[in-house]
Design an enzyme around this catalytic site. Structure first.
Site, mmCIF file in Angstrom:
data_model
loop_
_atom_site.group_PDB
_atom_site.id
_atom_site.type_symbol
_atom_site.label_atom_id
_atom_site.label_comp_id
_atom_site.label_asym_id
_atom_site.label_seq_id
_atom_site.Cartn_x
_atom_site.Cartn_y
_atom_site.Cartn_z
ATOM 1 N N GLY B 14 0.801 -1.226 0.000
ATOM 2 C CA GLY B 14 0.000 0.000 0.000
ATOM 3 C C GLY B 14 0.827 1.266 0.000
ATOM 4 O O GLY B 14 0.459 2.238 0.636
ATOM 5 N N SER B 41 0.586 -3.855 5.164
ATOM 6 C CA SER B 41 0.881 -4.001 6.573
ATOM 7 C C SER B 41 1.449 -2.697 7.085
ATOM 8 O O SER B 41 2.377 -2.146 6.503
ATOM 9 C CB SER B 41 1.886 -5.132 6.771
ATOM 10 O OG SER B 41 2.457 -4.999 8.058
ATOM 11 N N VAL B 49 8.970 9.511 0.188
ATOM 12 C CA VAL B 49 9.632 10.696 0.704
ATOM 13 C C VAL B 49 8.981 11.872 -0.011
ATOM 14 O O VAL B 49 8.028 11.688 -0.739
ATOM 15 C CB VAL B 49 11.150 10.658 0.417
ATOM 16 C CG1 VAL B 49 11.810 9.626 1.281
ATOM 17 C CG2 VAL B 49 11.426 10.387 -1.045
ATOM 18 N N LYS B 80 5.161 22.782 -9.751
ATOM 19 C CA LYS B 80 6.509 22.551 -10.265
ATOM 20 C C LYS B 80 6.542 22.852 -11.761
ATOM 21 O O LYS B 80 5.755 22.303 -12.522
ATOM 22 C CB LYS B 80 6.888 21.083 -10.010
ATOM 23 C CG LYS B 80 8.221 20.700 -10.605
ATOM 24 C CD LYS B 80 8.536 19.232 -10.364
ATOM 25 C CE LYS B 80 9.821 18.854 -11.093
ATOM 26 N NZ LYS B 80 10.045 17.408 -11.112
ATOM 27 N N PRO B 98 12.805 22.666 -18.203
ATOM 28 C CA PRO B 98 11.459 23.203 -17.990
ATOM 29 C C PRO B 98 10.361 22.253 -18.459
ATOM 30 O O PRO B 98 10.594 21.435 -19.341
ATOM 31 C CB PRO B 98 11.463 24.442 -18.873
ATOM 32 C CG PRO B 98 12.328 24.056 -20.042
ATOM 33 C CD PRO B 98 13.373 23.090 -19.499
ATOM 34 N N LEU B 335 8.502 0.022 -7.527
ATOM 35 C CA LEU B 335 9.806 -0.536 -7.203
ATOM 36 C C LEU B 335 9.855 -2.043 -7.405
ATOM 37 O O LEU B 335 10.915 -2.611 -7.645
ATOM 38 C CB LEU B 335 10.172 -0.187 -5.756
ATOM 39 C CG LEU B 335 10.132 1.316 -5.451
ATOM 40 C CD1 LEU B 335 10.388 1.565 -3.971
ATOM 41 C CD2 LEU B 335 11.133 2.075 -6.303
ATOM 42 N N THR B 346 10.718 10.550 -12.364
ATOM 43 C CA THR B 346 9.978 9.642 -13.234
ATOM 44 C C THR B 346 9.273 8.508 -12.496
ATOM 45 O O THR B 346 8.521 7.759 -13.115
ATOM 46 C CB THR B 346 10.931 9.014 -14.261
ATOM 47 O OG1 THR B 346 12.093 8.529 -13.584
ATOM 48 C CG2 THR B 346 11.355 10.037 -15.291
ATOM 49 N N ILE B 348 6.792 8.195 -10.234
ATOM 50 C CA ILE B 348 5.330 8.155 -10.240
ATOM 51 C C ILE B 348 4.799 8.058 -11.661
ATOM 52 O O ILE B 348 3.815 7.376 -11.929
ATOM 53 C CB ILE B 348 4.759 9.377 -9.486
ATOM 54 C CG1 ILE B 348 4.981 9.141 -7.979
ATOM 55 C CG2 ILE B 348 3.291 9.592 -9.806
ATOM 56 C CD1 ILE B 348 4.302 10.135 -7.075
ATOM 57 N N GLY B 436 6.786 7.050 -25.383
ATOM 58 C CA GLY B 436 7.787 7.218 -24.342
ATOM 59 C C GLY B 436 7.954 8.663 -23.946
ATOM 60 O O GLY B 436 7.544 9.598 -24.615
#
Lengths: 501, 514
Positions: B14, B41, B49, B80, B98, B335, B346, B348, B436
């Protein structure tokens, strides 16, 4: 220190020569590049025709060719697709219409909604939802120029080949291309580079860049062999092509008619004053004489005048740009005259050459990128053409059975598998044909998707039915508002008269 | 006709990836098509982070129906416009990558050729001055892009900085409201069907057996199902992307709220700075082969612009990806499928695109291999293109003041990248690909910023009289400057649009500065 590429010599003939020379001149003339065109004797016959996909219009726009002028000079007829008959013994003909993407409405295309409807029993084929296919069947063509809300269908052309070459030649001259006729007597090489080209009258030409637009003769690039050429014969098995002429069809169809027969296919291409005929077939199973003899029966038309036979082998030169010589058109890529791509490899080649025109005449590192991009395009078109053969359903005819059983190309296998599974046309980089085109031919040849995008199910059934019906009505309405071929041509004639005035 | 039984989808883990998957599947799939269950869990921490994203994030949120202002308020989000790369090309340099084009909307991808010509003639300002997004970043301004696509104010897009753990919490609520079932618990065993080899069920610590038709592995680096159970190999890219550790530490918010992420090149890696509303996220991504852990932590702590709010926390990773991220009836996200360092934000994006591809290619109970094959093909392309783009940052540098940078300068890079760099150096050519991430403006800013100066430019740029070109460039620069000056400060905009309860007010922050 870099040395600018300032001198280009284009050696070639017919449309390819003039497209390349005019494009380079108009792109780089102002930057001080000099373009010389060496015109080899024409190989065009009076019977020859070019069928062109809609994208050729973009080239015309760049070169400043008015559509009204084009149609008048080439006895041209606009067309919105191609009709394929007899590619399956027991199925009716289908249309590959030149639809373009409508305003994107999220990730799920209308086609996915159709797939669901079809799986639930809808009887109306997807063709009826294709604006271009419906227009083609009714002999209509949308006006596209200057329209603030462009139609979702686009059109290509049937053009008299000699008229087209002459028009382009005129245009190249006006653009500032220097030109002379001649034959190549000798090509002097210095390693990979061409140092000098000598003409039959003794004139010697030097250049920073040579372009070979001579067709399959490949007078500068040199003959194709197994080291420099990849053959596609295992997927595109025909080895001969023939052009002929027949009486005009009335009313003029807004499509080319492509009919398969036991050893290949015959195409009918309406022009203003006649019907051009092309046959492409395998001479090992069907002799040239037999072909000529069968043409009236296969085309259903009385053939007038001579039929001219040319041998060919589908494939591509592995390094169209080698040293300081760029092969463009049939000197680099040999495709069947199927799917209206005869001029397409010239278009792709010249577009890439303009994008990658050398900045340093002594260091032509652009070649690798050029070759990669051009070959990618060529292989994608090859897949599109090969799909017709691979997916044929003419059972129990040796030629077609072999085509159906051919293995690969792997990329085509992937495309067919994904479409059969989810109705998604798989597009790689450098595609000439887009989703709509792939959808039309894969469906037409009988590949039926087994499932659809799950998001389709979020639309409640009533809304889904309404959506489908609405699309059907919209297409019918939009097509009704289009002129037929004759009306379209008349409007173009009026426009030309007005401009002349 | 009877409806087929719903597909049982089980998500393991999660973190951000898991809850993004739950939220998207829960809101985009038709009701009744799937039952979605997420097992997590609380004992297993997530890696979340301070996270920086790409503009695509907005379309993901829009597609699943997330309200932007609410999401930003809840996650302490800020806007951003790009990334400021400090000391990357050489020590003392700074360039912004940019989220926007260079030049005006009409210029297409040819602007930089004209600019290069003017530059070589001594008639051009630095390229930053011609990018709306960069000028806005440099002046700490923000406003939404203009709707009018011909306006210079439309030539950028934006992404978010947010607290990824808060985003996961936000999405958990969002998902549960859409029928996703959450189970608290640890997975003890992955049970495969002895005949087919497909994943059949999970045995939890509580003893519960969770059966499913399709499993989404979001278990993080452990790659519990895809890697550990199905044995899909990890393809390592450490030789090109040698960083394998990071220390992360939050600091107090300091100074004006910047509308960009900062990445500062360090001796053995790089340091990030991500401005949130209530704090700033910082971290040092480094290669343990080139610096000791203690030294790296000390370097990070010595290079903060405000007091730290916690002890630095270390993360370990390895650049690379699983050979296939969809194997049998299991698809790994985040991951669990691969890792590329957050240099270009990149992570997310890769999760998001994977989820969208999964939805378009969602299988039935029996997985059609054609769907899996296409999914893996798409993900491969994404990974490889991002990989090359990241390597460019490491490889194209004139830094030779430490071992890592000397290594990176000299390393062999993939052929695909080598050719790209050569063509840019030769003539400013930028490959344009359909599939891509990273379009030509991104490549342009990084090539130039990393110090690759093109020797030539497209010959067609010669066609325009130089006086006209110079005048056009001047006008453009003024137009951008005026447009940016008309925008509010980023901090003010955020405070008005989406204030986080714990954020200091911009007013008091500026008073404090006085």
């Amino acid at each position: 220190m870099t040395r600018k590429a300032e001198r280009v010599v284009v050696v070639g003939r017919d449309a390819a020569l003039w497209i390349v020379a005019a494009s380079l001149q108009s792109a780089f003339g102002r930057s001080g590049v000099r373009v010389d065109a060496i015109e080899l004797p024409s190989l065009l016959q009076e019977v020859d025709v070019y069928a062109a996909v809609p994208s050729l219009g973009a080239l015309h726009k760049l070169l400043g060719i008015e559509e009204s002028v084009l149609l008048a000079a080439c006895a041209g007829v606009p067309m919105v697709g191609q009709r394929f008959s007899n590619w399956a013994k027991s199925s009716p003909p289908f249309l590959h219409g030149y639809d373009v993407e409508r305003t994107p409405g999220g990730d799920v295309t209308f086609f996915q909604y159709w797939v669901k409807a079809r799986l639930e029993g809808l009887k109306v084929g997807f063709e009826e939802f294709s604006l271009a296919a419906v227009a083609a069947k009714q002999g209509r063509v949308p006006f596209t120029e200057d329209d603030p809300n462009p139609s979702a269908a686009s059109h290509g052309y049937h053009l008299h080949a000699r008229g087209y070459a002459a028009l382009l030649k005129q245009l190249a001259g006006r653009a500032g291309v220097r030109h002379r006729r001649g034959r190549v007597a000798g090509v002097e090489r210095d390693g990979e580079r061409i140092a000098r080209v000598t003409l039959d009258d003794g004139e010697a030409l030097e250049a920073d860049l040579f372009v070979d637009a001579s067709g399959t003769e490949a007078v500068l690039a040199g003959p194709a062999n197994s080291d420099n050429f990849e053959s596609w014969r295992q997927w595109l098995p025909c080895d001969s092509t023939l052009a002929a002429s027949a009486q005009p069809l009335r009313p003029a169809p807004a499509f080319s008619q492509i009919s398969a027969f036991r050893a290949g296919w015959v195409g009918l291409y309406p022009l203003q004053d006649r019907t051009a005929v092309i046959a492409t077939w395998d001479s090992k199973s069907f002799g040239a004489a037999q072909m000529v003899e069968s043409l009236p029966v296969l085309s259903g038309l009385a053939i007038a005048g001579d039929a001219v036979v040319t041998p060919f082998e589908a494939g591509a030169r592995l390094r169209p740009w080698s040293g300081n010589c760029v092969a463009i058109g049939d000197s680099a890529i040999s495709l069947e005259p199927l799917d209206a791509v005869q001029l397409h490899s010239v278009h792709v080649g010249v577009t890439q050459l303009v994008a990658l025109f050398p900045v340093d005449a002594d260091r032509l590192i652009e070649a690798d990128t050029y070759n990669e991009v051009v070959l990618q395009h060529a292989r994608n078109v090859r897949d599109f053409q090969a799909a017709h053969y691979r997916l044929n359903r003419r059972f129990d005819e040796p030629f077609w059975d072999a085509a159906r059983d051919a293995v690969g190309p792997e990329t085509l296998d992937e495309r067919i598998r994904l479409f059969a599974s989810r109705g998604l046309p798989l597009l790689f980089e450098g595609e000439s044909f887009q989703e709509q085109n792939w959808t039309a031919i894969l469906l037409g040849h009988g590949v039926t998707p087994a499932s659809y995008d799950p998001r389709v199910d979020r639309v409640p059934p009533e809304e889904h039915i309404a959506k489908v019906q609405q699309r059907l009505r919209e297409v019918a309405m939009e097509v009704r508002a289009m002129p037929n071929v004759e009306e379209y041509l008349a409007a173009m004639r009026r426009r030309q008269e007005f401009q002349a005035f | 006709m009877t409806e087929p039984a719903p597909l049982e989808i089980v998500i393991v883990g999660g973190g951000t990836a898991g809850w993004m998957a739950a939220a998207a599947l829960g809101s985009l799939l038709p009701p009744g098509r799937c039952n979605i269950r997420l097992i997590e869990s609380e004992e297993i921490g997530t890696v979340g982070v301070g996270e920086a994203t790409l503009p695509h994030m907005k379309s993901f949120n829009d597609a699943i129906g997330v309200d932007e202002a609410e999401m930003m308020r809840r996650t302490s989000g800020t806007f951003k416009l790009g990334i400021d790369f400090v000391d990357w090309g050489f020590k003392g340099s700074s360039y912004v990558h940019p989220f926007g084009i260079h030049g005006n909307p009409a210029a297409g991808n040819s602007f930089h050729h004209h600019w290069l010509r003017a530059l070589q003639a001594g008639e051009a300002a630095p390229i930053e001055d011609y990018s709306f997004a960069i000028v806005a970043s440099r002046r700490n301004r923000f406003a939404f892009p203009a709707e009018d696509k011909t306006a210079i104010e439309s030539t950028f897009s934006y992404a978010y900085h947010f607290d990824a753990s808060l985003y996961a919490v936000f999405l958990r609520e969002f998902s549960e409201a859409r029928g996703v079932k959450r189970t608290e618990g640890k997975v003890l065993e992955v049970v495969c069907d002895p005949e087919s080899g497909d994943v059949a069920s999970l045995r939890l610590e509580s003893g519960e057996i969770v059966a499913g038709d399709f499993f989404v592995d979001c278990s993080g680096f452990r790659s519990l199902i895809l890697g550990q159970t199905l044995g899909v190999a990890f393809e390592e890219w450490t030789k090109w992307l040698p960083c394998d550790r990071a220390f992360a530490v939050p600091t107090q918010r300091q100074g004006e709220l910047t509308p960009y992420t900062r990445s500062t090149c360090r001796e053995a890696g790089w340091q990030w700075r991500i401005p949130l509303q209530h704090r700033t996220g910082n971290g040092y991504v480094f290669s343990s082969g080139f610096i000791g852990e203690d030294e790296a932590a000390a370097s990070l702590m010595a290079n903060l612009d405000a007091p730290a709010l916690a002890e630095p926390r270390m993360l370990r990773f390895k650049a690379g990806r699983r050979a296939n991220s969809w194997e049998r009836n299991c698809l790994a996200l985040g991951l669990a499928s691969g890792f590329l360092e957050p240099l270009e934000s990149t992570s997310i994006y890769l999760v998001q695109i994977a989820i969208m591809n999964l939805i378009a290619l969602l299988p039935d109970r029996k997985v059609d291999p054609a769907l899996r094959e296409e999914y893996n093909r798409r993900q491969d392309l994404e990974y490889e293109r991002i990989r090359d783009f990241l390597i460019l940052h490491y490889h194209a540098t004139s830094r030779d003041d430490s071992e890592l940078w000397r290594y990176c300068r000299a390393m062999e890079v993939p052929d695909s990248l080598k050719a790209k760099i050569e063509m840019f150096r030769h003539r400013g050519y930028i490959e344009h690909y359909k599939d891509g991430l990273f379009t030509p403006p991104s490549w342009l800013s990084v090539y130039l910023g990393q110090g690759i100066a093109p020797e030539g430019y497209h010959p067609m740029a010669e066609g325009m009289p130089i006086e006209r070109l110079t005048a056009d460039l001047r006008t453009l620069r003024e137009e951008i400057s005026r447009g940016v000056d008309a925008m509010p400060a980023h901090g003010e905009f955020v405070e008005r649009y989406c204030p986080h309860p714990a954020a200091p007010s911009e007013m008091s922050a500026s008073e404090a500065r006085l």
